[in-house]
Design a protein around this motif. Structure first.
Motif, PDB file in Angstrom:
ATOM      1  N   LEU C 285       0.818  -1.212   0.000  1.00 44.70           N
ATOM      2  CA  LEU C 285       0.000   0.000   0.000  1.00 44.70           C
ATOM      3  C   LEU C 285       0.855   1.268   0.000  1.00 44.70           C
ATOM      4  O   LEU C 285       0.616   2.200  -0.771  1.00 44.70           O
ATOM      5  CB  LEU C 285      -0.914  -0.009   1.225  1.00 44.70           C
TER       6      LEU C 285
ATOM      7  N   GLU D  50     -10.018   6.167   8.507  1.00 47.83           N
ATOM      8  CA  GLU D  50      -9.249   5.344   7.574  1.00 47.83           C
ATOM      9  C   GLU D  50      -8.183   6.152   6.846  1.00 47.83           C
ATOM     10  O   GLU D  50      -7.239   5.603   6.307  1.00 47.83           O
ATOM     11  CB  GLU D  50     -10.197   4.703   6.549  1.00 47.83           C
ATOM     12  N   TYR D 277      -6.829   3.163  -2.098  1.00 43.71           N
ATOM     13  CA  TYR D 277      -6.761   1.836  -1.507  1.00 43.71           C
ATOM     14  C   TYR D 277      -6.459   1.923  -0.024  1.00 43.71           C
ATOM     15  O   TYR D 277      -5.872   2.900   0.444  1.00 43.71           O
ATOM     16  CB  TYR D 277      -5.706   0.996  -2.232  1.00 43.71           C
ATOM     17  N   SER D 278      -6.851   0.873   0.696  1.00 46.69           N
ATOM     18  CA  SER D 278      -6.542   0.879   2.124  1.00 46.69           C
ATOM     19  C   SER D 278      -5.805  -0.376   2.551  1.00 46.69           C
ATOM     20  O   SER D 278      -5.615  -0.609   3.732  1.00 46.69           O
ATOM     21  CB  SER D 278      -7.819   1.082   2.936  1.00 46.69           C
ATOM     22  N   SER D 279      -5.379  -1.188   1.589  1.00 46.90           N
ATOM     23  CA  SER D 279      -4.543  -2.337   1.937  1.00 46.90           C
ATOM     24  C   SER D 279      -3.709  -2.725   0.724  1.00 46.90           C
ATOM     25  O   SER D 279      -3.932  -2.224  -0.376  1.00 46.90           O
ATOM     26  CB  SER D 279      -5.407  -3.523   2.377  1.00 46.90           C
ATOM     27  N   ASP D 280      -2.731  -3.610   0.960  1.00 46.72           N
ATOM     28  CA  ASP D 280      -1.891  -4.077  -0.144  1.00 46.72           C
ATOM     29  C   ASP D 280      -2.749  -4.701  -1.243  1.00 46.72           C
ATOM     30  O   ASP D 280      -3.844  -5.203  -0.984  1.00 46.72           O
ATOM     31  CB  ASP D 280      -0.905  -5.146   0.363  1.00 46.72           C
TER      32      ASP D 280
END
Lengths: 357, 357, 357, 357
Positions: C285, D50, D277-280
């Protein structure tokens, strides 16, 4: 040897319908039975002797038809398929094609190009105003027509739609651009449609024929400028609040339109030229900002090949650009001399004619 | 009000060294103490009255210097820093800048552009051939010089290196291209270096002065063509085996070089024009393939701004292009009239002069 | 049916030299008598069973040879000509070719593409590690070798030079860019050369093998980073003064190099990926700036076709990039199994081997 | 110090309306009196904690307002003018701006960039959900609103229109392309409109909310795919006859949409990512063609600056894209907490809310 009817260039001033043998084909070719074709402004240049072609040549470069026969090395098609081929028929294997200049196609084994070498139909080989036409490099050029599209719906794809859209594409039209199109014949009208398709937010059409100005508006022109009502450059600068345009598209091929197209450009703007010129051009020093304006002049020859045709037919199918109103008159092939007479004299508001064998 | 020396345009034919007040600066400006500057071919146009500027204006647009004073709204710099500024000083906030045409910079609040509006030094505001120069929009234009580079090493960055490289960049030179450069003055020589930097595999330089042809070879020209030894178009077509060139760069500003640059293009090729023209241009019909050749004519004004300068200095630092051989003569500012005399008469193999206050 | 020798994939772990019939050719094909060829890293993937091909297939995709025979529809060549063909052999007539994605060439009559469909030699048809090879679509793919270039000088053109340069080209390297290349095998070394050719002013090579780091320097790397001497990301950020790179080129195909290539990018920078991956990739990320960094990840398959080969050979002829030092070992075709053994174990500082039938 | 109302981030889960001093301005700034603003999905990320911002920050980045006061160095505007500013407010003088990455704007004197540094409003400085907002670098960012356009008509320009259109622009949509948009929130709906504006002939929208699918159709989607009615990848491959899409636009920011967007790409196609995005992310090996597919993954942050705003408003004025149906609910600033409640829970078919102080 079986015969067919064909529109033949006899001498300057005379294109006549006559008999010719049905073409024979080589291993990479296809034979098309023409179902619909049309006459282009370029054909009128040929008729008038302004663009030289060999005497005896069949004219015409906008074929819609049915595959009658396939060359021995052609795979991936079947006889009976309805297809179009572009006005420009690149070989796919020339250095020009592989260099991204398919319309400048030349012999496949020298690395040199010949300007406009990709234009073969009705120029260097027999054309499409006939019962049959030989399509060279068929695997590159035959593009199947979706069943739900009529011949007339796709009749503009081989030339004017491809050329007109190329005016907008080569101009690099971006979302929010102001675009002007000089001359609203069939090519210019397609350039208007192309500019709209690419996101121009202000489109200005320049002509003087009321019917053409009206069609331009229907296809996306926000403003029309009648050059007989005053200097078009002044009118365009006024319409753009003195800013000028991002892209100006020249669609006629004269000094006047070329020069005006240059004069209305903002610094950094692009002149996209589609016209076929018949004399030297002058670039006025001031219109060119002495070379300091970061301007571009780009010329485009009609892109061809089956992928281009597939894309254009997908635009037709989507309804995003409806060019069928451009077909104003219809003739049988046997009456093509009448069609030439009408079209060359621009009578009766003619835009494009449909010719059916 | 403290005074300084400055090279001033008095009238056509006369640029003289005289006294002027040291410039005052506004909130976005910086005052530079010039340590090295130079004379450009454009300054000679001004001297001769071929390019009009206001009487009394300080000439020069290629500053290397030390920050003497910063405007009240300028952050991120400190007095005493050694910097360059480009010949073109965009504001950063005009519509032109934000539209990707920074060299065509204009007033910040109208959306209209003025051609070449980004060229301010020695054109619309006082220039750099002086003890001090005011740099507008300092945060956009001041580019710190790495310590290990000398003034002379970066002296070409503000104009000729940026302009010459732009010739190759706007031409879209690709790996393996054949490129010709017409006229091998300082700009043309930099265009040769730029074409080499971008991967051209064949570079042809055209001039007639032996020293220039020799420098061109040192900078990357594979072939040189002396236009006095025969028609350059024929020589170039022979060198390219009849193919023509992918990109031709015009670096003089005359009909002859422009027309030849067009004639040697392959179909699909690009003419990249750097010259400052002084009269209308003619595009011969055949050289233009009647508009069917998929050709481009692109003009470029010198790109400016601190990021451009940073990049050019990084090229200097890398040793990839060594332009110091272009500095053939050195003068003190007090002798700048001698420098103008030498440079304007192109005596003694002069390419560029370094002027130090 | 006359026989020849060929290196054949028998099963994972076994490529052996065996006899096979000399290929027959169709109307669009040519038969080449191989004079020099080589082994590619991809062939080692095939050997190890990591990239699946049909058992019995002849391996190899880098042919230099003499035209032995031409298909009946092939024009523009003559038997006895010395030519190369690219590793990728586009048809010239597929939708992929006409859409500007020739390496993704697929069947000519569907509009669908097959990923990497242009790679045929030693993948979907018999390859070049043999006495003879059949070249499909010969008019698109055969590129005559200039007489003054040796086989070994052009041996890198069909694959590693085309691929490595594509890394720089797809990355959009501009004059003054900072570029890093991860992994300095033959492809990575060519990417270094390509980045230099396109005007990068700072090139950083990453590997750990001293010989490779040394060759990288000779080909244009300004800095080399040994990833065993510390975190390569940190080393690169330090070398770029915290700025990161404009373009990072991945030339191995692993998570580690891919991820590092992403982490060193400046906002707005481009990751140009050349590696052939063998497992899923993770985009961390933070390395991706949560999708807000205006970054690009671009993959490139080796460009082929005769125009590409002509351009690459012109670079060789110009001396701008000398890749002959990459040929470290030479074998006869009959000893190719020894060559595979040496090359697959990366013994003796091997970079590329030349194989001569 | 006079006070105003502002929506302030207190802690994760709490954005409250409270009093704050009216902002003071520096020499390059302007003070706007907000007349209309809105809430963005990103603000909900902030609300939920977030996306981290400083406690006490005023939220909001979509201002329409009246110039209340101009900084001392600002020229070209007058108090009382109605203007918008983009969500992203580039400085115009950073290396990022001058390098063509204005959204990645960073401090002006280092050459380093900070990812997404151009996003300041409601992120690093106080935002627009207030009675007043300070606009930095006013000459770069204030864009006058044409009189005939209402606040609501231009309310989408600062963010979702600019971002959504960028999805199509960065994807390089061409005439005749097939484009899919994953997730039809406000950004995705604008991406549909952008793809249509750029000439896509087939646009597929993917979502599951009937109202959104209906709006997508109104804005140009030819097909809609409800991902709850079956695997969206399979549905899209069926709709494209197995070919896949030229451009897929990701407008949500999840692994599922990202991965599907990759899987439906044709070889050579582009994934244009707009999501935060908030994750890999995982790139599946097969969806990536092992790196051999000539694919691109491009991320775009909302373009800002007054020229961008001018262009977007010209699109609104042209009627080419009518986004006013996206404003489904209206609130007074004093009721903004209710607006957050509605919007964050996606109740009542809400797409965008208009907030008026």
């Amino acid at each position: 040897m079986p015969k067919m009817k064909a529109a033949i260039f006899v001498e300057p001033g005379r294109i006549v319908l006559d008999e010719k043998p049905i073409p024979e084909i080589g291993p990479l070719d296809a034979l098309l039975r023409i179902t619909t074709t049309t006459i282009c402004g370029t054909d009128i240049h040929i008729l008038k002797g302004e663009y030289p072609v060999a005497r005896g040549l069949t004219i015409g470069h906008e074929p819609v038809g049915i595959i009658e026969k396939l060359g021995s090395a052609v795979t991936g098609y079947r006889e009976g398929q309805r297809v179009i081929a572009g006005a420009i028929t690149p070989s796919g294997h020339s250095y020009a094609c592989l260099c991204g200049c398919a319309s400048q196609d030349g012999p496949g084994t020298r690395h040199g190009f010949k300007a406009a070498g990709g234009w073969k139909f009705g120029n260097t080989i027999d054309g499409a105003q006939a019962d049959y036409v030989r399509v060279p490099d068929a695997m590159v050029n035959l593009s199947p027509v979706p069943d739900h599209l009529t011949d007339e719906q796709v009749l503009m794809c081989p030339d004017i739609m491809s050329t007109g859209f190329a005016g907008a594409e080569s101009g690099g039209v971006r979302i929010g651009d102001t675009v002007v199109v000089f001359a609203l014949g069939p090519i210019g009208l397609c350039a208007v449609a192309g500019a709209k398709l690419m996101g121009a937010s202000t489109i200005i059409g320049v002509d003087t024929v009321p019917e053409r100005l009206a069609v331009a508006k229907a296809l996306g022109a926000d403003h029309v400028v009648d050059f007989k009502q005053g200097d078009p450059v002044e009118q365009i600068m006024a319409l753009t609040d003195g800013r000028g345009v991002d892209v100006s598209i020249e669609a006629l091929g004269t000094q006047g339109t070329f020069e005006s197209a240059l004069r209305v450009l903002r610094p950094g703007g692009t002149l996209s030229s589609l016209g076929v010129y018949s004399s030297d051009l002058t670039i006025p020093l001031d219109a060119f900002s002495a070379g300091l304006g970061d301007n571009r002049i780009v010329t485009s020859l009609c892109p061809g090949g089956k992928e281009r045709m597939r894309r254009l037919m997908s635009v037709v199918a989507s309804g995003r650009a409806d060019l069928t109103p451009l077909v104003t008159h219809r003739f049988k092939l046997e009456d093509i001399e009448d069609a030439y007479d009408l079209f060359s004299h621009q009578r009766d508001g003619v835009l494009k004619v449909a010719i059916t064998p």
